[in-house]
Design a protein around this motif. Structure first.
Motif, PDB file in Angstrom:
ATOM      1  N   PHE A   8       0.919  -1.359   0.143  1.00  0.00           N
ATOM      2  CA  PHE A   8       0.038   0.019  -0.162  1.00  0.00           C
ATOM      3  C   PHE A   8       0.777   1.330  -0.122  1.00  0.00           C
ATOM      4  N   ILE A   9       2.038   1.197   0.659  1.00  0.00           N
ATOM      5  CA  ILE A   9       2.823   2.504   0.633  1.00  0.00           C
ATOM      6  C   ILE A   9       3.202   2.985  -0.651  1.00  0.00           C
ATOM      7  N   PRO A  10       3.932   2.435  -1.700  1.00  0.00           N
ATOM      8  CA  PRO A  10       4.134   2.884  -2.798  1.00  0.00           C
ATOM      9  C   PRO A  10       2.936   3.463  -3.590  1.00  0.00           C
ATOM     10  N   ALA A  11       1.825   2.789  -3.496  1.00  0.00           N
ATOM     11  CA  ALA A  11       0.674   3.337  -4.199  1.00  0.00           C
ATOM     12  C   ALA A  11       0.008   4.549  -3.377  1.00  0.00           C
ATOM     13  N   MET A  12       0.108   4.507  -2.115  1.00  0.00           N
ATOM     14  CA  MET A  12      -0.257   5.698  -1.359  1.00  0.00           C
ATOM     15  C   MET A  12       0.460   6.847  -1.814  1.00  0.00           C
ATOM     16  N   GLY A  13       1.757   6.748  -1.928  1.00  0.00           N
ATOM     17  CA  GLY A  13       3.046   7.853  -2.314  1.00  0.00           C
ATOM     18  C   GLY A  13       2.520   8.367  -3.724  1.00  0.00           C
ATOM     19  N   THR A  14       2.389   7.442  -4.423  1.00  0.00           N
ATOM     20  CA  THR A  14       2.022   7.791  -5.926  1.00  0.00           C
ATOM     21  C   THR A  14       0.649   8.397  -6.267  1.00  0.00           C
ATOM     22  N   LYS A  15      -0.350   7.862  -5.715  1.00  0.00           N
ATOM     23  CA  LYS A  15      -1.697   8.752  -5.501  1.00  0.00           C
ATOM     24  C   LYS A  15      -1.733  10.039  -4.901  1.00  0.00           C
ATOM     25  N   LYS A  16      -0.827  10.290  -3.962  1.00  0.00           N
ATOM     26  CA  LYS A  16      -0.681  11.246  -2.976  1.00  0.00           C
ATOM     27  C   LYS A  16      -0.374  12.408  -4.064  1.00  0.00           C
ATOM     28  N   LEU A  66       4.261   7.250 -20.085  1.00  0.00           N
ATOM     29  CA  LEU A  66       3.331   6.535 -21.065  1.00  0.00           C
ATOM     30  C   LEU A  66       2.218   6.891 -21.039  1.00  0.00           C
ATOM     31  N   ASN A  67       1.494   6.916 -19.932  1.00  0.00           N
ATOM     32  CA  ASN A  67       0.314   7.167 -19.558  1.00  0.00           C
ATOM     33  C   ASN A  67      -0.181   8.740 -19.578  1.00  0.00           C
ATOM     34  N   GLU A  68       0.499   9.493 -19.160  1.00  0.00           N
ATOM     35  CA  GLU A  68       0.231  11.205 -19.004  1.00  0.00           C
ATOM     36  C   GLU A  68       1.323  11.771 -19.555  1.00  0.00           C
ATOM     37  N   LYS A  69       1.052  12.491 -20.781  1.00  0.00           N
ATOM     38  CA  LYS A  69       1.983  13.151 -21.731  1.00  0.00           C
ATOM     39  C   LYS A  69       2.399  14.574 -21.209  1.00  0.00           C
ATOM     40  N   ASN A  70       2.119  14.870 -20.041  1.00  0.00           N
ATOM     41  CA  ASN A  70       2.431  16.211 -19.302  1.00  0.00           C
ATOM     42  C   ASN A  70       3.481  16.072 -18.343  1.00  0.00           C
ATOM     43  N   SER A  71       4.748  16.292 -19.028  1.00  0.00           N
ATOM     44  CA  SER A  71       5.945  16.002 -18.099  1.00  0.00           C
ATOM     45  C   SER A  71       5.798  16.489 -16.583  1.00  0.00           C
ATOM     46  N   GLY A  72       5.359  17.570 -16.532  1.00  0.00           N
ATOM     47  CA  GLY A  72       5.506  18.071 -15.041  1.00  0.00           C
ATOM     48  C   GLY A  72       4.487  17.280 -14.225  1.00  0.00           C
ATOM     49  N   LYS A  73       3.187  16.841 -14.597  1.00  0.00           N
ATOM     50  CA  LYS A  73       2.587  16.003 -13.952  1.00  0.00           C
ATOM     51  C   LYS A  73       3.263  14.570 -13.682  1.00  0.00           C
ATOM     52  N   ALA A  74       3.803  14.279 -14.643  1.00  0.00           N
ATOM     53  CA  ALA A  74       4.458  12.768 -14.687  1.00  0.00           C
ATOM     54  C   ALA A  74       5.716  12.790 -13.821  1.00  0.00           C
ATOM     55  N   LEU A  75       6.526  14.164 -13.621  1.00  0.00           N
ATOM     56  CA  LEU A  75       7.508  14.210 -12.975  1.00  0.00           C
ATOM     57  C   LEU A  75       7.104  14.092 -11.197  1.00  0.00           C
ATOM     58  N   LYS A  76       5.997  15.039 -10.924  1.00  0.00           N
ATOM     59  CA  LYS A  76       5.342  14.998  -9.576  1.00  0.00           C
ATOM     60  C   LYS A  76       5.059  13.506  -9.352  1.00  0.00           C
ATOM     61  N   ALA A  77       4.157  12.847 -10.185  1.00  0.00           N
ATOM     62  CA  ALA A  77       3.951  11.611  -9.894  1.00  0.00           C
ATOM     63  C   ALA A  77       4.870  10.562  -9.538  1.00  0.00           C
ATOM     64  N   ALA A  78       6.060  10.747 -10.366  1.00  0.00           N
ATOM     65  CA  ALA A  78       7.197  10.056 -10.193  1.00  0.00           C
ATOM     66  C   ALA A  78       8.065  10.060  -8.903  1.00  0.00           C
ATOM     67  N   PHE A  79       7.994  11.263  -8.587  1.00  0.00           N
ATOM     68  CA  PHE A  79       8.541  11.659  -7.330  1.00  0.00           C
ATOM     69  C   PHE A  79       7.723  10.975  -6.146  1.00  0.00           C
ATOM     70  N   GLY A  80       6.258  11.143  -6.252  1.00  0.00           N
ATOM     71  CA  GLY A  80       5.503  10.301  -5.405  1.00  0.00           C
ATOM     72  C   GLY A  80       5.816   8.715  -5.327  1.00  0.00           C
ATOM     73  N   SER A  81       5.739   8.252  -6.531  1.00  0.00           N
ATOM     74  CA  SER A  81       6.227   6.751  -6.521  1.00  0.00           C
ATOM     75  C   SER A  81       7.555   6.559  -5.857  1.00  0.00           C
ATOM     76  N   PHE A  82       8.438   7.319  -6.119  1.00  0.00           N
ATOM     77  CA  PHE A  82       9.632   7.210  -5.564  1.00  0.00           C
ATOM     78  C   PHE A  82       9.638   7.213  -4.154  1.00  0.00           C
ATOM     79  N   ILE A  83       9.086   8.239  -3.644  1.00  0.00           N
ATOM     80  CA  ILE A  83       9.024   8.628  -2.078  1.00  0.00           C
ATOM     81  C   ILE A  83       8.472   7.458  -1.388  1.00  0.00           C
ATOM     82  N   GLY A  84       7.320   6.821  -2.221  1.00  0.00           N
ATOM     83  CA  GLY A  84       6.447   5.662  -1.526  1.00  0.00           C
ATOM     84  C   GLY A  84       7.489   4.540  -1.548  1.00  0.00           C
ATOM     85  N   PHE A  85       8.321   4.310  -2.575  1.00  0.00           N
ATOM     86  CA  PHE A  85       9.420   3.054  -2.664  1.00  0.00           C
ATOM     87  C   PHE A  85      10.272   3.400  -1.735  1.00  0.00           C
TER      88      PHE A  85
END
Length: 168
Positions: free
Chosen positions: A67-75, A116-135
């Protein structure tokens, strides 16, 4: 036979520490199996309460780990692609001969997954950061638990070391 079990149990406990960072190996559960093997020796008396409590903790961490990585990504506004990218990036980072691959890989993997899912690089970067923090949070929690279980292993061994090395 006790020395053999002692060595195997210690190696399994160490494998649990490594498993804290590998997505295919449950770190704390693996370290717990090292404790279990130690209790199968003739030198250490079986302590079912201790083993039950530590098993409960290991299973709880194993469940929360999903649940933690998913929570970080969704956050941070990410999707499932970011979580999958994190795991793929982790494996690539482990296998690639680059410094800090275990840290860089999940972040880049999450970013690529989100792109691959979202073409907005800013949003993708933010989500990647959340996923990374969750990991990182999940890995840190598993690492601490595996270290504690390995420390308990060493502590129990140390308490009964004279029985292990008594030759008659």
């Amino acid at each position: 036979m006790d020395i053999f079990l002692l060595i195997i149990g210690f190696l399994v406990a160490l494998l649990g520490i490594i498993g804290s960072f590998l997505p295919i190996l449950p770190g704390p559960l693996t370290s717990w199996f090292g404790l279990l093997i130690l209790h199968f020796t003739g030198a250490v008396p079986m302590n079912w309460a201790f083993l039950g409590i530590t098993l409960g903790i290991a299973i709880l961490i194993w469940i929360v780990d999903y649940f933690i990585p998913a929570m970080g990504t969704k956050k941070f506004g990410g999707t499932r692609y970011g979580v999958i990218g994190t795991m793929v990036g982790l494996v690539v980072g482990l296998l690639a001969p680059i410094p800090f691959g275990i840290i860089i890989g999940p972040f880049i993997g999450a970013y690529i997954g989100e792109m691959l899912n979202e073409k907005n690089s800013g949003k993708a970067l933010k989500a990647a950061f959340g996923s990374f923090i969750g990991f990182l949070t999940s890995s840190f929690l598993k690492f601490i638990a595996a270290i504690i279980f390995t420390g308990l292993y060493i502590s129990i061994f140390w308490e009964y070391k004279s029985i292990f090395f008594t030759f008659s």
